[in-house]
Design an enzyme around this catalytic site. Structure first.
Site, PDB file in Angstrom:
ATOM      1  CB  ILE A   1     142.001  28.976  93.357  1.00  0.00           C
ATOM      2  CG1 ILE A   1     140.510  28.952  92.958  1.00  0.00           C
ATOM      3  CG2 ILE A   1     142.246  30.051  94.413  1.00  0.00           C
ATOM      4  CD1 ILE A   1     139.939  30.294  92.560  1.00  0.00           C
TER       5      ILE A   1
ATOM      6  CG  ASP B   1     150.382  21.651  92.909  1.00  0.00           C
ATOM      7  OD1 ASP B   1     149.451  22.481  92.887  1.00  0.00           O
ATOM      8  OD2 ASP B   1     150.196  20.433  92.712  1.00  0.00           O
TER       9      ASP B   1
ATOM     10  CB  ILE C   1     150.168  20.365 102.487  1.00  0.00           C
ATOM     11  CG1 ILE C   1     148.968  19.470 102.115  1.00  0.00           C
ATOM     12  CG2 ILE C   1     150.252  21.555 101.552  1.00  0.00           C
ATOM     13  CD1 ILE C   1     147.613  20.136 102.279  1.00  0.00           C
TER      14      ILE C   1
ATOM     15  CE  LYS D   1     130.760  21.551  95.847  1.00  0.00           C
ATOM     16  NZ  LYS D   1     130.809  22.950  95.404  1.00  0.00           N
TER      17      LYS D   1
ATOM     18  CB  VAL E   1     136.155  29.329  90.302  1.00  0.00           C
ATOM     19  CG1 VAL E   1     136.275  30.218  91.513  1.00  0.00           C
ATOM     20  CG2 VAL E   1     136.904  28.042  90.512  1.00  0.00           C
TER      21      VAL E   1
ATOM     22  CB  SER F   1     138.113  25.500  88.609  1.00  0.00           C
ATOM     23  OG  SER F   1     136.946  24.810  88.975  1.00  0.00           O
TER      24      SER F   1
ATOM     25  CB  THR G   1     123.242  16.463  88.316  1.00  0.00           C
ATOM     26  OG1 THR G   1     123.284  17.831  88.711  1.00  0.00           O
ATOM     27  CG2 THR G   1     124.640  15.945  88.138  1.00  0.00           C
TER      28      THR G   1
END
Length: 386
Positions: free
Chosen positions: A45, A65, A96, A163, A202, A205, A226
């Site tokens: 993303i 990143d 971060i 989630k 997505v 990904s 699953t």
């Protein structure tokens, strides 16, 4: 031939719907002639956000990143685009969680817009790396929010996930705490508009179902699913990224935007569809397989996974916006004091590597997560060092 055929598999084939076109004016509001920071810029993303942002003429794009390899790959692609668009481009390798680094980025560049997509996101993996997921997803968000306020960023958008709604795993709980943090960060003294964009899976990904299925199909199967009843919401990477940019243009402050992902899709149906798109016939595992057939094997739900995801705490919460693909979720307001108290508590538990305290904290706040395995042997973190 398998992977060549993938380029011919269109998103609308897999999603059963067309991809929407962009409202350019919503995007330009946050990007044109602005300094834009994207965290997690090497991810699926984050990388796509960078590609799209450059087409709207920012004065500078800062791509952050923690993965040198991921950033190197995206730089190779973006450098040329920056030359074409006349935008300055600043790639930064770093975490971060590095308070000094984040502070210096905000101090040096007069950042207008932040798209925060850096996060640990793989559910079963994060069930085994509990302290790391909370440290990165929650405390990292807190550092970014702190400097965004301090240096007067105009707009801060957190990329969240379905989630985070009624979470049953630590990744979801960490993203819900990050949402709460953002939603209570704005105040009367701060010009920064904080908002959250929540969406499901997505297509394509890293670690998501489709690339795994394609690899399994190329290798002759079986394709592993699953559970026959498991469903997920899906969107293409370009579509989700474009909608994130448009949602930030709608932000007033403290908004939770939920992307309209259409109907949820059964993972089994997705697997069957892909097998057929590759010219094979899906059959049950254990069958005598003919040349044109591929087996589907059920492997059972993994730790922390749900059979189905929810995009909001209550369906009545969703209100329309001027964009047909973006809803505004009117969820009950959160209190700054309460959220800040939780953040301080979490920070203290993490600094002491207090697993028992962390699980107590989780079971009080996120009862759905409390069944997580608490046996010491699954953790490879600080507990081993004491």
């Amino acid at each position: 031939s398998g992977i060549d055929e993938l380029s011919e598999i269109s998103t609308s084939d897999l999603l059963g719907r067309d991809v929407m076109t962009a409202h350019a004016e919503l995007i330009e509001a946050r990007i044109k002639n602005k300094v834009v920071l994207v965290t997690g810029a090497g991810g699926s993303i984050g990388g796509e956000l960078c590609r799209q942002i450059l087409t709207y003429g920012p004065s500078r794009l800062i791509a952050l990143d923690v993965s040198e390899a991921a950033l190197f790959t995206i730089i190779a692609e973006l450098d040329g685009r920056c030359n074409d668009s006349g935008s300055d481009f600043t790639p930064v390798v770093g975490s971060i969680l590095d308070d000094n680094l984040i502070g210096s980025i905000f101090k040096k560049f007069n950042i207008n817009t932040v798209y925060h997509s850096a996060a640990y996101k793989h559910v079963p993996l994060m069930e085994k790396n509990v302290i790391q997921v909370f440290k990165n997803n929650v405390l990292g968000t807190a550092i970014l929010a702190k400097y965004s306020k301090k240096f007067g960023v105009e707009n801060f958008t957190l990329i969240s996930t379905d989630k985070a709604v009624n979470p049953t795993n630590v990744m979801g709980a960490s993203k819900r705490l990050a949402e709460m943090l953002c939603l209570t960060s704005g105040d009367a003294e701060t010009p920064t508009l904080f908002n959250v964009v929540r969406f499901g899976n997505v297509l394509g990904s890293s670690g998501s179902a489709v690339p795994i299925f394609i690899e399994q199909i190329k290798n002759g199967g079986p394709v592993t699913v699953t559970d026959s009843e498991m469903t997920r919401f899906f969107m293409s990477i370009p579509e989700a990224s474009q909608l994130v940019l448009q949602a930030s243009g709608l932000a007033k402050d403290g908004n939770i935007f939920v992307l309209n992902m259409g109907k949820s899709i059964r993972i089994l149906d997705l697997a069957k569809k892909l097998i057929r798109l590759f010219g094979k016939v899906p059959v049950e595992f254990g069958s005598k397989v003919k040349d044109n057939e591929l087996e589907i094997k059920f492997t059972g739900i993994r730790s922390g996974e749900k059979l189905y995801e929810e995009l909001t705490f209550s369906l009545g919460d969703l209100k329309n916006t001027i964009h047909p693909m973006i809803f505004n979720a009117s969820e009950p307001p959160l209190l700054y004091e309460e959220t800040n108290g939780k953040l301080m508590q979490l920070s203290s538990l993490i600094s002491k590597s207090d697993y028992d305290g962390l699980f107590k904290f989780l079971s009080d706040d996120f009862p759905g997560v409390s069944d997580i395995t608490q046996s010491a042997d699954i953790f490879i973190e600080e507990r081993d060092l004491r």
